[in-house]
Write a protein that holds these residues in place. Sequence first.
Motif, PDB file in Angstrom:
ATOM      1  N   THR A  78       5.948  -2.852   1.594  1.00 13.64           N
ATOM      2  CA  THR A  78       5.659  -3.214   0.209  1.00 13.64           C
ATOM      3  C   THR A  78       6.116  -2.109  -0.747  1.00 13.64           C
ATOM      4  OG1 THR A  78       3.378  -2.390   0.458  1.00 13.64           O
ATOM      5  CG2 THR A  78       3.752  -4.749   0.828  1.00 13.64           C
ATOM      6  N   GLU A  79       6.011  -0.853  -0.326  1.00 15.35           N
ATOM      7  CA  GLU A  79       6.504   0.242  -1.167  1.00 15.35           C
ATOM      8  C   GLU A  79       8.019   0.187  -1.292  1.00 15.35           C
ATOM      9  OE1 GLU A  79       5.163   4.172  -0.324  1.00 15.35           O
ATOM     10  OE2 GLU A  79       3.034   3.609  -0.323  1.00 15.35           O
ATOM     11  N   ALA A  80       8.712  -0.071  -0.190  1.00 12.58           N
ATOM     12  CA  ALA A  80      10.173  -0.155  -0.230  1.00 12.58           C
ATOM     13  C   ALA A  80      10.632  -1.285  -1.148  1.00 12.58           C
ATOM     14  CB  ALA A  80      10.725  -0.353   1.175  1.00 12.58           C
ATOM     15  N   LEU A  81       9.970  -2.423  -1.071  1.00 11.74           N
ATOM     16  CA  LEU A  81      10.353  -3.545  -1.920  1.00 11.74           C
ATOM     17  C   LEU A  81      10.132  -3.220  -3.397  1.00 11.74           C
ATOM     18  CD1 LEU A  81       9.016  -6.559   0.172  1.00 11.74           C
ATOM     19  CD2 LEU A  81      11.380  -5.771  -0.061  1.00 11.74           C
ATOM     20  N   ALA A  82       9.075  -2.494  -3.695  1.00 18.20           N
ATOM     21  CA  ALA A  82       8.821  -2.098  -5.085  1.00 18.20           C
ATOM     22  C   ALA A  82       9.918  -1.157  -5.587  1.00 18.20           C
ATOM     23  CB  ALA A  82       7.451  -1.440  -5.198  1.00 18.20           C
ATOM     24  N   VAL A  83      10.404  -0.277  -4.714  1.00 17.22           N
ATOM     25  CA  VAL A  83      11.470   0.654  -5.091  1.00 17.22           C
ATOM     26  C   VAL A  83      12.802  -0.082  -5.258  1.00 17.22           C
ATOM     27  CG1 VAL A  83      12.876   2.597  -4.281  1.00 17.22           C
ATOM     28  CG2 VAL A  83      10.385   2.680  -4.055  1.00 17.22           C
ATOM     29  N   LEU A  84      13.117  -0.974  -4.329  1.00 16.66           N
ATOM     30  CA  LEU A  84      14.423  -1.634  -4.327  1.00 16.66           C
ATOM     31  C   LEU A  84      14.555  -2.677  -5.420  1.00 16.66           C
ATOM     32  CD1 LEU A  84      14.760  -1.964  -0.462  1.00 16.66           C
ATOM     33  CD2 LEU A  84      16.179  -0.529  -1.935  1.00 16.66           C
ATOM     34  N   GLY A  85      13.466  -3.347  -5.758  1.00 16.08           N
ATOM     35  CA  GLY A  85      13.464  -4.245  -6.895  1.00 16.08           C
ATOM     36  C   GLY A  85      13.897  -5.667  -6.594  1.00 16.08           C
ATOM     37  N   PRO A  86      14.241  -6.432  -7.651  1.00 17.24           N
ATOM     38  CA  PRO A  86      14.565  -7.850  -7.509  1.00 17.24           C
ATOM     39  C   PRO A  86      15.710  -8.087  -6.529  1.00 17.24           C
ATOM     40  CG  PRO A  86      14.331  -7.251  -9.826  1.00 17.24           C
ATOM     41  CD  PRO A  86      14.316  -5.964  -9.049  1.00 17.24           C
TER      42      PRO A  86
END
Length: 256
Positions: free
Chosen positions: A63-71
């Motif tokens: 979930t942290e990686a997805l928040a960093v990588l974005g849409p």
Amino acid sequence: MPRPLFDAHFHVIDPTHSLVENNGFMPDAFTAQDYVARVDGLGVGGGAVVSGSFQGFDQGYLTEALAVLGPNFVGVTQLPADVSSKSISELDRAGVRAVRFNLKRGGSAGVDDLELLANRVFDVAGWHTELYVDARELPDLERVLTRLPRVSIDHLGMHEDGLKALLRLVEHGAMVKATGFGRVELDPASAMRAILRTNPGALMVGTDLPSTRARRPFAVADLALAEEVALELGGEQLADDVFWNNAAGLYRLAAQ
């Protein structure tokens, strides 16, 4: 100008989160920031962060990686068989779009839980199921897999001797990731041609970064080979489909 790419398979390894030794192997760090730097110039506009055997059921790193990588970036996670519907829904809101069964190396739910869990995540959140499996094992799984709502197979199924079984699944609607060319025991170009001739909508391209435990790591030439095969069989439209649109449909993103 590179063709827009949805990287259908890569890993993020964040040592600030729990990592589990797998068969004596512990991976080096490869953060979301490392990934962005590594694919700079390759046309990556989205992708799927895939949980590895060494991450078990940890969701925090994902979930942290997805928040960093974005849409346009989504998650593929591993879940215990008794996961709650609430947890599935929370992960869906965070951008997770599939459950993975790592039958090759472990670290995920096992084959005995496959049908029940695959149907649960589909019913709760519309997720599909991804399998890291040697395609030589697919005949024993074929009856179950053809009953599932939607399935994707990693790394071209890994082995030439399983290609016929893989193609039967493709005929039933399975997707296949053209990834990990440095870890497979088959000719990637021949396998990609066979898959595309069976179903042009089945193939997706990815980097498999950081290529943990592969005989050789990802190379830009791998993408060039996939593009060459797609252009040969279907021109620019098929190349766009293989590089973006097929995966976008599976992961519920906008087409290019």
